[in-house]
Design an enzyme around this catalytic site. Structure first.
Site, mmCIF file in Angstrom:
data_model
loop_
_atom_site.group_PDB
_atom_site.id
_atom_site.type_symbol
_atom_site.label_atom_id
_atom_site.label_comp_id
_atom_site.label_asym_id
_atom_site.label_seq_id
_atom_site.Cartn_x
_atom_site.Cartn_y
_atom_site.Cartn_z
ATOM 1 N N CYS A 39 -21.567 12.411 28.512
ATOM 2 C CA CYS A 39 -22.434 13.519 28.889
ATOM 3 C C CYS A 39 -23.692 13.335 28.058
ATOM 4 O O CYS A 39 -23.616 13.099 26.857
ATOM 5 C CB CYS A 39 -21.756 14.840 28.535
ATOM 6 N N LYS A 59 0.858 -1.185 0.000
ATOM 7 C CA LYS A 59 0.000 0.000 0.000
ATOM 8 C C LYS A 59 0.898 1.240 0.000
ATOM 9 O O LYS A 59 1.579 1.530 0.984
ATOM 10 C CB LYS A 59 -0.910 0.009 1.226
HETATM 11 S S1 IVH Z 1 -6.813 -0.587 -3.894
HETATM 12 C C1 IVH Z 1 -10.724 1.220 -2.277
HETATM 13 N N1 IVH Z 1 -4.240 -0.780 -3.897
HETATM 14 O O1 IVH Z 1 -5.125 3.532 -0.591
HETATM 15 C C2 IVH Z 1 -10.376 0.960 -3.633
HETATM 16 N N2 IVH Z 1 -5.187 1.207 -2.987
HETATM 17 O O2 IVH Z 1 -7.254 3.598 1.475
HETATM 18 C C3 IVH Z 1 -9.253 0.016 -3.806
HETATM 19 N N3 IVH Z 1 -3.542 2.815 -2.199
HETATM 20 O O3 IVH Z 1 -7.482 5.476 -2.285
HETATM 21 C C4 IVH Z 1 -7.970 0.603 -3.479
HETATM 22 N N4 IVH Z 1 -1.749 1.641 -2.709
HETATM 23 O O4 IVH Z 1 -5.080 5.725 -2.957
HETATM 24 C C5 IVH Z 1 -5.290 -0.010 -3.559
HETATM 25 N N5 IVH Z 1 -1.975 -1.122 -3.976
HETATM 26 C C6 IVH Z 1 -2.996 -0.347 -3.664
HETATM 27 C C7 IVH Z 1 -2.837 0.917 -3.074
HETATM 28 C C8 IVH Z 1 -3.959 1.658 -2.746
HETATM 29 C C9 IVH Z 1 -2.198 2.780 -2.192
HETATM 30 C C10 IVH Z 1 -4.366 3.918 -1.699
HETATM 31 C C11 IVH Z 1 -5.369 4.399 -2.705
HETATM 32 C C12 IVH Z 1 -6.706 4.335 -2.053
HETATM 33 C C13 IVH Z 1 -6.326 4.244 -0.622
HETATM 34 C C14 IVH Z 1 -7.409 3.499 0.114
#
Ligand code: IVH
Length: 677
Positions: free
Chosen positions: A426, A119
């Site tokens: 609260c 990621k």
């Molecule tokens: S898949 C949700 N693959 O992470 C749609 N995202 O938190 C599927 N990102 O907006 C996303 N590396 O900008 C995917 N290998 C990867 C990624 C990745 C970075 C980011 C992307 C996304 C965010 C989601």
């Protein structure tokens, strides 16, 4: 008095002037008049519209979609929403992720093929190719509407501008993550806190020449719209686009089962520091695109993927003081004020201590030396105390039993866990000024009214200045006062006005979510909106004589349980809430909510399920019914159109009741036939 014709000519001339300057500003980054002159021109048009209703009816300025500057970049609707990812932090979370997928697909612990990719901690963007030519480049924005940053994206050499292959689908949307290499970051590190901020800053430059000065890179990781769809798996998709010269991540791999998931996570974690880009975890995606489609999405994230984060970055610091904070639901959270310390590139001076029990259990005291950690966007937290370092000056924190507003706080009894809640609350709602301020921050947030230019800090500032004390004040702002504040010019005020005006028209589900009823999140707000359909119906909840009956009916809805009903009852039994929400309603145009797919197979039909199905779980059956325009109820009543009976252990009583009420029964076999038809 001028004749209508002359007025019209004058008006149209001014509109075309505005369009010309918009074009110079947006498309050529070459404004030829000052912001003040631009503001003046627009004011003239608005004055004309105000004076002459026949011009107001034309409202050429409003129809001039996207070209009126709200911000620096033109806003464009995404072809498909850009969602976020759910997170997993340990092996157990990953186990849950696999279990949920299995349950949804009605599999019995099948090892589904997953595709793992690092990621990338950068900024997401989407590239739209028509017949192989790069036509659009958008930022994520709020996920529904992005910003046109094509020219800036074009400065990245490795992004193909033309794809040379006869296989390319007519429409191809590539989702990617833009980043700055760690090595490149070194030379500009004085200007930005971390590489991610630098990439964001560079991408949002108004002048692409400025963007070009900072060497941006990217990895393509996914797709948005594709027509015709030619791919069967995520791995096949990435392999193909890599052949078309897109940059894909070399560490991606197919895995199966928990052991392989863990192994890959550890392997990449070890390589992490030697990579030339920041990563904060591994994304695990169901590889089969057909299964991805079946799994679909929840409100914000796909069910078919999750981000397994690396352990949080840690640092040692000292607690200077412990204070309490009041959240929008009244939760009292203890917060440690710590000596500022850098954790993962961000300076941290506050860390959450969660609740009273946590302070007791970890025996955390003021002046203690502590380890704090920060993971992604999650609030930094105190992990543990170094008791060897404790000296006489350390002081136990006595948890107050009163809110900052002075009201008594309470730990509520949870019917589901049969325990007292760990969190003190609260219960004063809008009557507590601390809660009221947090509620305002929620109302203006992205998922709610989404008002650009009215963030948390501005709410704090406007609150202090008595400009906004309750939600309806947002729509009665004294702009004369704001104009006198530092940092507010004509253009930013105009932008704020526009954003507020735009937010006045809101869909019922967003409205219900925005008013911040406890236990009513985005999903539940949708269920309620589809039940009530209009604000008129929803508003009946304000009246005691209707409320009981309505709440009884709500119990029929699949997804709404006792907790939600209790919470709705509490919310609407409070007179202050009712007054505040009514005042807000009077400022808005609340649009009716109808299910997305009204032309579907179950359009406007009410269904209920009993028994298990061979090919799908109850959740999937429900999702299919809803995506075909149907409403799913949780109990039998006259309103029901169909009772769908799965072969595996249906409830006989329900079938008998349905027969008695002459409700049509659909057996599993017929259900499958309807779906195939
Ligand atoms: S898949 C949700 N693959 O992470 C749609 N995202 O938190 C599927 N990102 O907006 C996303 N590396 O900008 C995917 N290998 C990867 C990624 C990745 C970075 C980011 C992307 C996304 C965010 C989601």
């Amino acid at each position: 008095m001028k004749s209508k014709n002359i007025l019209l000519k004058d008006y149209k001339k001014k509109i075309s002037e505005i369009k010309k300057h918009n074009n110079l500003y947006f498309n050529h980054d070459n404004p030829q008049i000052s912001d003040q002159e631009y503001d003046y021109l627009k004011k003239e048009v608005l004055n004309l519209e105000k004076q002459y209703s026949f011009l107001k009816k034309l409202s050429l300025l409003d129809n001039n979609v996207g070209a009126t500057p709200l911000n620096k970049f033109k806003k464009i609707h995404h072809l498909k929403p850009m969602l976020s990812l759910s997170n997993a932090f340990d092996r157990n979370d990953m186990k849950d992720f696999l279990k949920k997928i299995n349950n949804f697909l009605n599999y019995k612990n099948k090892d589904i093929e997953l595709f793992s990719e690092p990621k990338i901690d950068g900024i997401s963007a989407t590239l739209i190719y028509e017949n192989g030519k790069l036509k659009r480049g958008l930022s994520r924005g709020d996920g529904i509407v992005g910003e046109d940053i094509l020219e800036n994206l074009k400065t990245i050499n490795e992004i193909p501008k033309i794809i040379k292959s006869s296989e390319v689908p007519k429409l191809l949307e590539i989702r990617c993550e833009i980043y700055i290499g760690k090595k490149d970051f070194i030379s500009i590190k004085d200007q930005f806190a971390n590489p991610r901020n630098a990439a964001g800053g560079s991408l949002r430059q108004k002048d692409p020449k400025e963007t070009a000065k900072i060497p941006l890179k990217y990895f393509a990781y996914g797709f948005g719209a594709i027509e015709p769809m030619i791919f069967k798996t995520q791995s096949e998709f990435l392999e193909k686009i890599s052949n078309w010269n897109f940059i894909t991540n070399p560490s991606a791999k197919i895995v199966k089962g928990l052991e392989q998931i863990e192994k890959q996570h550890e392997k990449i974690n070890q390589e992490r520091s030697s990579l030339n880009y920041d990563i904060d975890g591994i994304v695990y995606k169901v590889n089969d695109l057909n299964l991805q489609k079946r799994l679909g999405n929840t409100s914000n994230s796909p069910r078919w993927a999750t981000a397994y984060k690396f352990s949080a970055e840690k640092a040692i610091t000292r607690i200077k003081n412990i204070v309490i904070q009041v959240g929008r639901t009244g939760a009292i959270t203890p917060v440690a004020k710590v000596e500022p310390v850098t954790v993962g590139g961000v300076v941290v001076s506050n860390a959450t201590l969660h609740n009273e029990d946590e302070i007791e259990r970890k025996d955390i005291r003021i002046n203690d030396k502590v380890i704090i950690q920060r993971a992604g966007d999650v609030i930094p937290q105190v992990v543990s105390v170094d008791k060897k370092e404790r000296d006489k000056q350390s002081k136990k924190f006595i948890f107050p039993n009163k809110c900052l507003c002075g009201a008594e706080t309470k730990k509520e009894y949870s019917k589901s866990t049969k325990k007292l809640d760990a969190v003190r609350r609260c219960l004063k709602g809008y009557d507590c000024k601390f809660i009221a301020k947090e509620k305002l921050k929620h109302i203006v947030s992205k998922e709610a009214f989404n008002i650009d230019g009215l963030g948390k800090k501005v709410i704090d500032q406007f609150w202090e200045l008595n400009l906004i004390k309750k939600p309806s004040d947002i729509f009665d702002l004294d702009y004369g006062k704001i104009k006198k504040l530092d940092g507010w010019g004509d253009l930013s005020i105009d932008n704020l006005k526009k954003a507020i005006t735009k937010s006045k028209s809101i869909l019922l589900d967003k409205f219900i979510f925005s008013i911040g009823i406890r236990h009513i999140g985005q999903e539940n707000a949708k269920i309620l909106a589809s039940f009530f359909s209009s604000i008129k119906e929803f508003s009946k909840l304000f009246y005691l004589k209707n409320r009981k009956k309505i709440l009884n009916n709500l119990a029929e809805l699949d997804g709404i349980g006792e907790t939600q009903i209790q919470s709705l009852n509490n919310f609407f039994s409070n007179n202050t809430n009712n007054k505040i929400i009514n005042d807000l309603i009077s400022k808005l145009i609340i649009r009716n909510y109808s299910l997305k797919n009204t032309g579907g197979k179950f359009s406007n039909k009410k269904l209920m399920f009993t028994g298990g199905f061979k090919n799908m779980s109850r959740s999937e059956a429900k999702a299919i019914a809803e995506s075909n325009g149907g409403k799913v109820l949780g109990s039998i009543s006259k309103k029901l159109d169909f009772l769908v009976v799965g072969d595996s252990k249906p409830t006989k009583k329900k079938i008998d009741q349905a027969k008695e009420l002459k409700i049509k029964i659909i057996l599993e076999n017929d259900w499958n036939k309807i779906l195939d038809s």
